[in-house]
Design a protein around this motif. Structure first.
Motif, PDB file in Angstrom:
ATOM      1  N   CYS A 270      -6.166  -0.242  -4.171  1.00  0.00           N
ATOM      2  CA  CYS A 270      -5.531  -1.251  -5.010  1.00  0.00           C
ATOM      3  C   CYS A 270      -4.676  -2.197  -4.184  1.00  0.00           C
ATOM      4  O   CYS A 270      -4.770  -3.424  -4.298  1.00  0.00           O
ATOM      5  CB  CYS A 270      -4.697  -0.556  -6.085  1.00  0.00           C
ATOM      6  N   ILE A 271      -3.847  -1.641  -3.307  1.00  0.00           N
ATOM      7  CA  ILE A 271      -2.961  -2.503  -2.524  1.00  0.00           C
ATOM      8  C   ILE A 271      -3.740  -3.239  -1.428  1.00  0.00           C
ATOM      9  O   ILE A 271      -3.432  -4.385  -1.094  1.00  0.00           O
ATOM     10  CB  ILE A 271      -1.772  -1.710  -1.943  1.00  0.00           C
ATOM     11  N   LYS A 272      -4.802  -2.617  -0.903  1.00  0.00           N
ATOM     12  CA  LYS A 272      -5.588  -3.284   0.133  1.00  0.00           C
ATOM     13  C   LYS A 272      -6.564  -4.309  -0.423  1.00  0.00           C
ATOM     14  O   LYS A 272      -7.093  -5.135   0.317  1.00  0.00           O
ATOM     15  CB  LYS A 272      -6.330  -2.252   0.983  1.00  0.00           C
ATOM     16  N   SER A 273      -6.786  -4.286  -1.724  1.00  0.00           N
ATOM     17  CA  SER A 273      -7.586  -5.339  -2.341  1.00  0.00           C
ATOM     18  C   SER A 273      -6.735  -6.545  -2.693  1.00  0.00           C
ATOM     19  O   SER A 273      -7.266  -7.583  -3.074  1.00  0.00           O
ATOM     20  CB  SER A 273      -8.306  -4.820  -3.586  1.00  0.00           C
ATOM     21  N   GLY A 274      -5.396  -6.396  -2.567  1.00  0.00           N
ATOM     22  CA  GLY A 274      -4.534  -7.561  -2.706  1.00  0.00           C
ATOM     23  C   GLY A 274      -3.466  -7.516  -3.766  1.00  0.00           C
ATOM     24  O   GLY A 274      -2.739  -8.497  -3.963  1.00  0.00           O
ATOM     25  N   SER A 275      -3.324  -6.404  -4.486  1.00  0.00           N
ATOM     26  CA  SER A 275      -2.260  -6.315  -5.484  1.00  0.00           C
ATOM     27  C   SER A 275      -0.902  -6.450  -4.801  1.00  0.00           C
ATOM     28  O   SER A 275      -0.649  -5.825  -3.771  1.00  0.00           O
ATOM     29  CB  SER A 275      -2.348  -4.970  -6.220  1.00  0.00           C
ATOM     30  N   GLY A 276      -0.020  -7.273  -5.364  1.00  0.00           N
ATOM     31  CA  GLY A 276       1.287  -7.502  -4.743  1.00  0.00           C
ATOM     32  C   GLY A 276       2.143  -6.260  -4.693  1.00  0.00           C
ATOM     33  O   GLY A 276       2.814  -5.974  -3.698  1.00  0.00           O
ATOM     34  N   LEU A 277       2.127  -5.503  -5.782  1.00  0.00           N
ATOM     35  CA  LEU A 277       2.881  -4.256  -5.882  1.00  0.00           C
ATOM     36  C   LEU A 277       1.983  -3.197  -6.496  1.00  0.00           C
ATOM     37  O   LEU A 277       1.153  -3.502  -7.359  1.00  0.00           O
ATOM     38  CB  LEU A 277       4.124  -4.429  -6.765  1.00  0.00           C
ATOM     39  N   VAL A 278       2.172  -1.965  -6.070  1.00  0.00           N
ATOM     40  CA  VAL A 278       1.425  -0.846  -6.654  1.00  0.00           C
ATOM     41  C   VAL A 278       2.383   0.315  -6.872  1.00  0.00           C
ATOM     42  O   VAL A 278       3.120   0.704  -5.963  1.00  0.00           O
ATOM     43  CB  VAL A 278       0.259  -0.387  -5.758  1.00  0.00           C
ATOM     44  N   THR A 279       2.347   0.840  -8.084  1.00  0.00           N
ATOM     45  CA  THR A 279       3.087   2.061  -8.402  1.00  0.00           C
ATOM     46  C   THR A 279       2.083   3.116  -8.856  1.00  0.00           C
ATOM     47  O   THR A 279       1.146   2.806  -9.598  1.00  0.00           O
ATOM     48  CB  THR A 279       4.115   1.815  -9.515  1.00  0.00           C
ATOM     49  N   ALA A 280       2.255   4.329  -8.392  1.00  0.00           N
ATOM     50  CA  ALA A 280       1.401   5.437  -8.809  1.00  0.00           C
ATOM     51  C   ALA A 280       2.189   6.356  -9.730  1.00  0.00           C
ATOM     52  O   ALA A 280       3.353   6.662  -9.469  1.00  0.00           O
ATOM     53  CB  ALA A 280       0.902   6.218  -7.596  1.00  0.00           C
ATOM     54  N   TYR A 281       1.556   6.764 -10.816  1.00  0.00           N
ATOM     55  CA  TYR A 281       2.150   7.733 -11.741  1.00  0.00           C
ATOM     56  C   TYR A 281       1.377   9.034 -11.607  1.00  0.00           C
ATOM     57  O   TYR A 281       0.172   9.086 -11.891  1.00  0.00           O
ATOM     58  CB  TYR A 281       2.073   7.208 -13.179  1.00  0.00           C
ATOM     59  N   LEU A 282       2.051  10.102 -11.146  1.00  0.00           N
ATOM     60  CA  LEU A 282       1.394  11.363 -10.842  1.00  0.00           C
ATOM     61  C   LEU A 282       2.247  12.540 -11.304  1.00  0.00           C
ATOM     62  O   LEU A 282       3.440  12.377 -11.602  1.00  0.00           O
ATOM     63  CB  LEU A 282       1.181  11.528  -9.333  1.00  0.00           C
ATOM     64  N   PRO A 283       1.667  13.754 -11.323  1.00  0.00           N
ATOM     65  CA  PRO A 283       2.511  14.943 -11.493  1.00  0.00           C
ATOM     66  C   PRO A 283       3.397  15.118 -10.258  1.00  0.00           C
ATOM     67  O   PRO A 283       3.153  14.514  -9.209  1.00  0.00           O
ATOM     68  CB  PRO A 283       1.498  16.076 -11.641  1.00  0.00           C
ATOM     69  N   ILE A 284       4.399  15.946 -10.379  1.00  0.00           N
ATOM     70  CA  ILE A 284       5.380  16.105  -9.298  1.00  0.00           C
ATOM     71  C   ILE A 284       4.712  16.495  -7.980  1.00  0.00           C
ATOM     72  O   ILE A 284       5.118  16.043  -6.902  1.00  0.00           O
ATOM     73  CB  ILE A 284       6.446  17.148  -9.699  1.00  0.00           C
ATOM     74  N   CYS A 285       3.652  17.296  -8.058  1.00  0.00           N
ATOM     75  CA  CYS A 285       2.995  17.761  -6.831  1.00  0.00           C
ATOM     76  C   CYS A 285       2.389  16.618  -6.017  1.00  0.00           C
ATOM     77  O   CYS A 285       2.064  16.795  -4.848  1.00  0.00           O
ATOM     78  CB  CYS A 285       1.914  18.795  -7.137  1.00  0.00           C
ATOM     79  N   GLY A 286       2.256  15.439  -6.616  1.00  0.00           N
ATOM     80  CA  GLY A 286       1.667  14.316  -5.909  1.00  0.00           C
ATOM     81  C   GLY A 286       2.657  13.417  -5.205  1.00  0.00           C
ATOM     82  O   GLY A 286       2.260  12.519  -4.452  1.00  0.00           O
ATOM     83  N   LEU A 287       3.963  13.651  -5.449  1.00  0.00           N
ATOM     84  CA  LEU A 287       4.967  12.733  -4.909  1.00  0.00           C
ATOM     85  C   LEU A 287       4.967  12.704  -3.383  1.00  0.00           C
ATOM     86  O   LEU A 287       4.851  11.631  -2.776  1.00  0.00           O
ATOM     87  CB  LEU A 287       6.357  13.120  -5.418  1.00  0.00           C
ATOM     88  N   HIS A 288       5.115  13.838  -2.741  1.00  0.00           N
ATOM     89  CA  HIS A 288       5.187  13.862  -1.277  1.00  0.00           C
ATOM     90  C   HIS A 288       3.888  13.408  -0.620  1.00  0.00           C
ATOM     91  O   HIS A 288       3.930  12.619   0.342  1.00  0.00           O
ATOM     92  CB  HIS A 288       5.597  15.258  -0.792  1.00  0.00           C
ATOM     93  N   PRO A 289       2.724  13.844  -1.126  1.00  0.00           N
ATOM     94  CA  PRO A 289       1.482  13.360  -0.506  1.00  0.00           C
ATOM     95  C   PRO A 289       1.345  11.836  -0.536  1.00  0.00           C
ATOM     96  O   PRO A 289       1.001  11.224   0.480  1.00  0.00           O
ATOM     97  CB  PRO A 289       0.387  14.036  -1.337  1.00  0.00           C
ATOM     98  N   ILE A 290       1.633  11.227  -1.666  1.00  0.00           N
ATOM     99  CA  ILE A 290       1.412   9.782  -1.747  1.00  0.00           C
ATOM    100  C   ILE A 290       2.476   9.004  -0.988  1.00  0.00           C
ATOM    101  O   ILE A 290       2.185   7.973  -0.370  1.00  0.00           O
ATOM    102  CB  ILE A 290       1.299   9.302  -3.209  1.00  0.00           C
ATOM    103  N   GLN A 291       3.701   9.499  -0.985  1.00  0.00           N
ATOM    104  CA  GLN A 291       4.752   8.795  -0.248  1.00  0.00           C
ATOM    105  C   GLN A 291       4.552   8.918   1.254  1.00  0.00           C
ATOM    106  O   GLN A 291       4.907   8.024   2.025  1.00  0.00           O
ATOM    107  CB  GLN A 291       6.129   9.347  -0.642  1.00  0.00           C
ATOM    108  N   THR A 292       3.950  10.031   1.653  1.00  0.00           N
ATOM    109  CA  THR A 292       3.650  10.217   3.072  1.00  0.00           C
ATOM    110  C   THR A 292       2.441   9.385   3.501  1.00  0.00           C
ATOM    111  O   THR A 292       2.456   8.721   4.538  1.00  0.00           O
ATOM    112  CB  THR A 292       3.381  11.699   3.374  1.00  0.00           C
TER     113      THR A 292
END
Length: 508
Positions: A270-292
């Motif tokens: 999403c962000i590499k196709s050109g979206s200015g901002l991207v937010t991901a909504y995930l369960p708690i277990c996804g926070l560290h993987p996506i932020q890393t």
């Protein structure tokens, strides 16, 4: 590039004859000349045995003209007429006489005739049946075709593989030529791009036979083949005085324990196709993987550790991509349905989102107009029900799209975007993209395009094209087997740059 029906092709022929003041045999001569030029340009007089199998209609007439040109250049040519009836077309008979004037007499094959022996190093030109075929060939003709297929010789079909219908799937394949190459007159045929009929065409190419350009331009068609020339006008250039807010804020909702990677891939695409901002909504277990993995992407977490149970956020995204890796737990399904019942923001729905939708179809009519659904065949089956063949699948998808005012992207070797009565067949992509996460990447790309201001339909068509083109560029360097979803993302930038490079379209 438009794709005409059989009726439209015949109309184009008629308009061309009238407006250009030529006879039908002159148009046949022109078409066959293109076939000869293509073949001669590749053989350059090499002494290959060429076997031309002609029917008794206009497709057979094309074959006779090709034979005459090849003989003029001293190629070793054998001509056969598969004599399956008594209704010889006028132009077939005209060109049969022209061949005989050169002291060449074709071998007429009837029901009790011996099948000629063909070497594996020979060339077969298939001109038995054309686009007008509407019934299964007789058993003996099917046997001739089966023998040609078993010969292992290179088979070049004129316009369409003999035995292949234009608008339905044959019940058996014994009477269908398996073409190594098809030279399609003026425009490609729909049956080249469907799984049940495209298997008879290894490669195809369009040859220009000079049909009336005004008719071609002005005639609306149900389907179009999408290449670079078709998507380039969609491209929205970036302005100098712009900022990240100019290009929208995408929200990717998905992920569950063990499937967080799907949301990561969609967010990165999403962000590499050109979206200015991207937010991901995930369960708690996804926070560290996506932020890393993606420091450029913001994250919001559900209250639950492993699954999505309540979709709530405190900003208004431009567009939402939802469903990737989300799972189908009961609480997730309830959260998804509750969200859809109140949401008015444009949507791209994929994966588990589609599977949940198929079980709760009462919410379909409440979706925002032109919501984008991206099913693979099994997901499509769950959404629209069983179909009898690929043509019926397209018909039912169109009906579904009209009923619910949604855009349906049927993923496959030739991904087809359907909106109401129109279909857009993508020309990019390759077998290496049949890999885990590839669909998540597509969801992210389309979501990112919509965030930037592309209409849902343009985002769908353009996104599918970019996704496939990135996969093609990646495959050129990595091969099919080593192609991964993340590699497709890595080549998105090159896919954008490739839009502005000159290249000739040939689909293989």
């Amino acid at each position: 590039m438009k794709i005409f029906t059989t009726v439209q092709i015949y109309q184009a022929d008629g308009v061309t004859l009238e407006k250009q003041g030529i006879a039908s045999d002159e148009l046949m001569e022109r078409a066959a000349q293109q076939v000869f030029d293509w073949l001669h340009g590749r053989l350059q007089g090499a002494p290959k045995n060429i076997h031309i199998f002609c029917g008794i209609g206009n497709n057979g007439g094309d074959g006779l003209v090709v034979a005459r040109h090849l003989l003029t250049q001293n190629y070793p040519v054998l001509v056969y007429v598969v004599n399956y009836g008594a209704n010889y077309s006028k132009d077939f008979l005209t060109n049969l006489e022209r061949l005989k004037e050169r002291k060449v007499w074709p071998v007429f094959l009837n029901e009790d005739a011996d099948i000629p022996t063909i070497g594996s190093e020979d060339i077969i030109i298939d001109a038995i049946f054309g686009i007008g075929l509407n019934r299964v060939p007789e058993a003996w003709v099917s046997q001739v075709i089966a023998n040609l297929n078993h010969s292992k010789a290179f088979i070049l079909s004129i316009d369409v593989p003999s035995g292949l219908f234009m608008d339905k799937v044959p019940k058996e394949d014994k009477g269908i030529i398996k073409s190594n190459y098809v030279l399609s007159f003026q425009l490609p045929k729909l049956n080249f791009f469907l799984p049940q009929t495209g298997i008879y065409v290894d490669h195809w190419e369009v040859v220009d036979i000079g049909l009336d350009t005004d008719y071609l331009k002005q005639t609306d068609t149900e389907y179009e083949l999408i290449g670079k020339n078709e998507v380039l006008p969609f491209y929205i250039p970036r302005k100098t005085f712009s900022h990240k807010g100019t290009y929208g804020h995408s929200l990717i909702i998905g992920g569950s324990y063990g499937k967080v990677g799907a949301a990561v891939l969609a967010s990165e695409a999403c962000i590499k196709s050109g979206s200015g901002l991207v937010t991901a909504y995930l369960p708690i277990c996804g926070l560290h993987p996506i932020q890393t993995a993606l420091p450029e992407v913001m994250a919001i977490t559900d209250v639950d550790e492993k699954i999505i149970t309540d979709i709530a956020f405190d900003f208004e995204p431009t567009v939402i991509g939802i469903g990737v890796g989300m799972g189908r737990e009961k609480r997730t399904q309830s959260a998804f349905i509750d969200f859809l019942n109140t949401n008015k923001i444009p949507l791209v729905i994929d994966a588990d989102g589609l599977n949940i939708l198929s079980e709760h179809q009462q919410v379909l009519n409440g979706l925002p107009g032109q919501t984008i659904l991206t099913p693979h065949p099994k997901e499509l089956d769950r959404l629209i029900g069983k179909w009898t063949d690929d043509f019926d699948k397209l018909k039912k998808t169109k009906e579904f799209s009209k009923k619910h005012d949604c855009i349906v992207i049927i993923k496959g070797a030739y991904t087809i975007t359907i909106y109401k009565d129109k279909g857009y067949i993508n020309s990019t992509g390759n077998p290496g993209m049949a890999t885990a996460g590839s669909g998540d990447v597509l969801t992210g790309i389309i979501t990112g395009l919509m965030a930037q201001g592309y209409t849902p339909l343009n985002a769908s068509i353009f996104g599918v094209y970019l996704h496939g083109r990135a996969g093609d560029l990646a495959a050129e360097e990595h091969g099919y087997q080593a192609l991964t979803a993340r590699t497709i993302i890595d080549y998105l930038g090159k896919a954008y740059l490739d839009l502005f490079k000159d290249s000739e379209f040939v689909k293989e």
